[in-house]
Design an enzyme around this catalytic site. Structure first.
Site, PDB file in Angstrom:
ATOM      1  CB  ILE A 237      -9.805   1.537   1.814  1.00 13.09           C
ATOM      2  CG1 ILE A 237     -10.725   1.907   2.985  1.00 13.09           C
ATOM      3  CG2 ILE A 237      -9.946   2.546   0.697  1.00 13.09           C
ATOM      4  CD1 ILE A 237     -10.447   3.288   3.562  1.00 13.09           C
ATOM      5  CG  ASP A 238      -6.008  -2.957   2.105  1.00 10.64           C
ATOM      6  OD1 ASP A 238      -6.797  -3.522   1.330  1.00 10.64           O
ATOM      7  OD2 ASP A 238      -4.801  -2.782   1.855  1.00 10.64           O
TER       8      ASP A 238
END
Length: 303
Positions: free
Chosen positions: A137-138
């Site tokens: 995930i970012d």
């Protein structure tokens, strides 16, 4: 440092009689060719406690035991960093990744990553493993990250992920007031011109689908639940911008940062089948502090 070996066991059923162990592992349990190649090295396969070959044929009632091999030494340096563990067993580690932390070390972020934190945790336990996240995930998205503890678990979960058997739910706060209670954004996503980071909707992009549902409406924002049918880079962020409702705090895609200084997006739930037991497993991550503060601010503004 101690290496880690894990045993996998299966009692042969009537339909397995006469089948090669290799065939059972490959077709019934989706062992990858790479894992099967490793199992051929040394005495790693037993039936009823006695060593056997993968090419031998099984009988109903036999107990097939596999020794999952120890890992190689990881190139990632372990660090003593905070780690919020949501779930752990011999095969999986699930953590709640904080805001601002990259999942895997890279040239720009060689330290203080989730990989460094996990490796440090395992080193303190005297375990030698590779860092095998199932997904990323970012950096400025918080929430669930699943890490496999061995190659077999990683391969099994990757198989589920590729076939859409892992269900991912995100929560995000978007600008504006959505009148429809739910919807689907089905728009292809590709890399924006002259950028290594930003994505955009484009006809030649990769197929991308996001389902969303309104959880709560505020005067100038909405809390949405997102279900990803695909997993493209920045997918939710790009799709929200494309419908005119960017995520709060997401200045890369048109969001305002007055209430929160990062995209208001949280990986909340991962549901899948355990790679060994086959039983359903649901991992949930609570909101971090900045999203709880955002909730209070929006609720106060609504009063």
């Amino acid at each position: 440092m101690n290496s880690v070996n894990t045993l996998w066991e299966y009692r042969l059923q009537p339909e397995d009689a006469g089948q090669k162990y290799l065939s059972i592992l490959k077709h019934k349990f989706h062992f990858s060719l790479k894992v099967l190649q490793h199992l051929k090295q040394g005495e790693r396969v037993w039936v009823d406690g006695c060593f056997t070959y993968l090419t031998a044929r099984g009988k109903e009632g036999q107990l097939l035991t596999i020794q999952l091999f120890a890992e190689e030494e990881s190139p990632i340096q372990g660090e003593d960093l905070p780690l919020s563990i949501l779930y752990e067993d011999d095969y999986l580690l699930a953590v709640n990744k904080p805001v601002g932390q990259v999942v895997h070390p890279n040239r720009r972020y060689p330290n203080n990553t989730l990989g460094n934190a996990v490796m440090g945790y395992w080193e303190r336990k005297g375990e030698q493993r590779l860092f095998r996240p199932i997904h990323r995930i970012d950096r400025n998205t918080s929430g669930v990250v699943i890490i496999a503890k061995n190659q077999f678990a990683h391969q099994q979960l990757a198989w589920q992920l590729e076939r859409g058997h892992i269900h991912k739910r995100y929560y995000g706060f978007v600008h504006g007031y959505l009148r429809a209670d739910s919807g689907t954004i089905n728009s292809p996503i590709g890399l924006a011109p002259n950028s290594f980071i930003k994505r955009q909707i484009q006809e030649t992009g990769e197929p991308s689908r996001t389902d969303y549902r309104v959880i709560r409406r505020y005067s100038e924002a909405c809390l949405l639940e997102f279900i990803l049918e695909t997993g493209r880079t920045h997918q939710i962020r790009v799709h929200c911008e494309s419908i005119g409702h960017p995520l709060l705090g997401d200045d890369l895609y048109g969001g305002d940062t007055s209430l929160i200084n990062r995209q208001a997006l949280h990986s909340s739930v991962y549901a899948f089948l355990h790679p060994v037991t086959g039983l359903p497993l649901v991992i949930r991550a609570p909101f971090p502090e900045d999203l709880r503060h955002l909730l209070k601010a929006l609720n106060k503004a609504k009063e």
